[in-house]
Design an enzyme around this catalytic site. Structure first.
Site, short mmCIF file in Angstrom:
data_model
loop_
_atom_site.label_atom_id
_atom_site.label_comp_id
_atom_site.label_asym_id
_atom_site.label_seq_id
_atom_site.Cartn_x
_atom_site.Cartn_y
_atom_site.Cartn_z
N LYS A 80 -8.75 20.24 -26.46
CA LYS A 80 -9.05 18.92 -25.67
C LYS A 80 -9.39 19.36 -24.38
CE LYS A 80 -7.73 14.00 -24.86
NZ LYS A 80 -6.63 13.22 -25.05
N SER A 155 -8.03 8.98 -27.25
CA SER A 155 -9.11 9.88 -26.39
C SER A 155 -9.47 10.98 -27.09
CB SER A 155 -8.42 9.47 -25.10
OG SER A 155 -7.41 10.53 -24.97
N SER A 179 -3.31 8.64 -28.13
CA SER A 179 -4.55 9.46 -28.31
C SER A 179 -4.68 10.58 -29.08
CB SER A 179 -5.06 9.87 -26.74
OG SER A 179 -5.22 8.60 -25.86
#
Length: 490
Positions: A80, A155, A179
């Site tokens: 990420k 996210s 997330s």
């Protein structure tokens, strides 16, 4: 060509050790698949073929020398883009950090690579992890491999989509209110948030420091256990990481659930907005647990229903504080024609942050202001304490708890873009775990109209082993093929 969509991390390591293929060939296969699918999915902000080649050369040298391979040898891994890694940009999918070059490594990322993983790229996310759809990125929307017109969740949507599409075998995400688990549910991947403190947060750009935790996306529970083994443990660079012993999380995965006590969090199953097919799928999973020998019954965690309200005070409040450092002075986006320091600060932030980031900074600043601190932030922290206590009470009678992961399957891109309150409800089942610091794993438990449904298994603090054991038993019993249509075509 190696088909990475059907190989687990263990398969890859064993194939390299047995000289069926090399780490270099695995890396080539990963980037070939990325070349084929990435234009449609947009899971990545940056690809790192040079870093992957260097890591692959290390593994192939170990094979040539006849040495023991690390546990994730040759496994393609995506990261990420809010986690630092030297040799990459760390943008948080924000214009304000678009050109920021990492000057140090995130501990969890470094541990993953030390375990032999090949870093293939940095993944798209909602800006600063603010969102549940990966539509809030400054660099464009990520698409769900199950249906390119739908979101992958957020996210950590890029990290989830990369694994779902087979562009990476494992990936790392961060989870502040769901997330990791919510995009895992929407993309049909295994997605785990460890206990708060189990994994170092050092080098992961903070959203809400008391809630954030790094964890893996994988295709299987066993792969999730292997990644957790690699990244868990005390880190002297993170005062919130704990000295709790790190067991071999893969050791008991085949022990089954006979004798385990499984609690269905009934009051959460009755929440308004839960799709009937998801409720039915979760209840069917509970019945499977019972058929496998577990003791299954209903349990209530009454304070959990207040989790969403408490989170959207505590999370933005901590975000407001954490994001104050991005001011156009020390680093990040900076305007060139400021009339004074205040003008520089205000305009750099206004241009650098997207609408959702600005919304949360404003909410958090308001909640922390002198006249409202006790009324909002203080009350939210009291609600958090009640949630912790109610979960603790539930775990006196049960070994694991189960809930849905998401109240609905993947929704269409743009469907909630103008309705932030509806978007916030996407995390109603996952947020209470972050407030309580508990571990949770989402695994696929069915399909609705061709889209994945996720089941959330919740464990006691630092008892990821039992949580993963229960999840592995259900995974083996269901034996679902969670290859999305896009991946089948590659």
């Amino acid at each position: 060509m190696i088909d990475l969509s059907v190989l687990s991390a263990t398969d890859i390591r064993e194939g390299i050790a047995g000289k069926e293929f090399s780490a270099h060939e695995v890396a080539e296969a990963a980037f070939a698949r990325i070349d084929a699918l990435e234009p449609e999915v947009h899971a990545f902000n940056q690809l790192t073929p040079e870093l992957a080649a260097k890591a692959a050369a290390r593994i192939d040298a170990l094979v040539a020398a006849g040495e023991q391979l690390p546990p994730l040898a040759g496994v393609p891994a995506a990261i990420k883009d809010n986690m630092n890694l030297v040799g990459t940009r760390t943008t948080c999918s924000s214009k304000i950090l678009a050109n920021y070059e990492s000057v140090y490594d995130c501990t969890a990322v470094r541990r993953l690579l030390d375990a032999g993983a090949l870093p293939v790229g940095k993944c798209n996310l909602d800006e600063f992890a603010f969102g549940s759809s990966t539509e809030n990125s400054a660099f464009g929307v990520t698409h769900n491999p199950w249906d390119l017109e739908r979101v992958p969740g957020g996210s950590s949507g890029g990290s989830a989509a990369a694994v779902a599409a087979g562009m990476a075998t494992v990936s790392l995400g961060s989870d502040t209110g769901g997330s990791i688990r919510q995009p895992g549910a929407l993309t049909g991947t295994v997605a785990m948030k460890p206990t708060y403190g189990r994994v170092s947060r050092y080098g992961c750009v903070a959203f809400a420091s008391s809630l954030d935790q790094i964890g893996p996306f994988t295709h299987t529970i066993r792969d999730a256990a292997l990644v957790l083994n690699a990244i868990a443990g005390k880190d002297e660079m993170d005062a919130t990481s704990v000295t709790e012993p790190v067991p071999d999380f893969s050791a008991g995965l085949e022990d089954g659930v006979k004798g385990l006590r499984v609690g269905i969090v009934r009051d959460m199953l009755e929440l308004e907005g839960l799709a009937p097919e998801i409720k039915a799928s979760v209840e069917a999973a509970a019945a499977r647990f019972a058929a496998l020998g577990a003791e299954v019954d209903d349990v209530d965690v009454p304070a959990a229903r207040h989790g969403l309200a408490a989170y959207y005070i505590i999370g933005p409040a901590e975000a407001s504080s954490n994001l104050a450092r991005f001011d156009g002075i020390r680093y990040g986006h900076r305007i060139d024609d400021a009339s004074d320091v205040l003008d520089l600060y205000m305009r750099s932030r206004a241009e650098g942050f997207g609408p959702e980031s600005i919304r949360r900074i404003m909410l958090g600043t308001y909640a922390l202001s002198a006249g409202y601190y006790d009324a909002y932030y203080g009350q939210a922290q009291k609600a958090r304490t009640l949630i912790i206590e109610d979960f603790a009470k539930a775990f006196t009678d049960y070994d694991v708890l189960i809930t849905p992961t998401s109240p609905e399957v993947a929704f269409k891109i743009g469907a909630k873009a103008t309705d932030p309150l509806s978007m916030y409800l996407s995390d109603v089942f996952t947020i209470p775990l972050n407030l309580a610091g508990l571990p949770g794993v989402s695994l696929p438990c069915g399909l609705s109209e061709g889209l994945p449904i996720g089941l959330q298994v919740i464990g006691r603090h630092f008892d990821e082993a039992t949580m993963l054991r229960a999840a592995a038993a259900l995974e083996a019993d269901l034996a679902l093929d969670m290859t999305p249509p896009l991946a089948r075509q590659a």
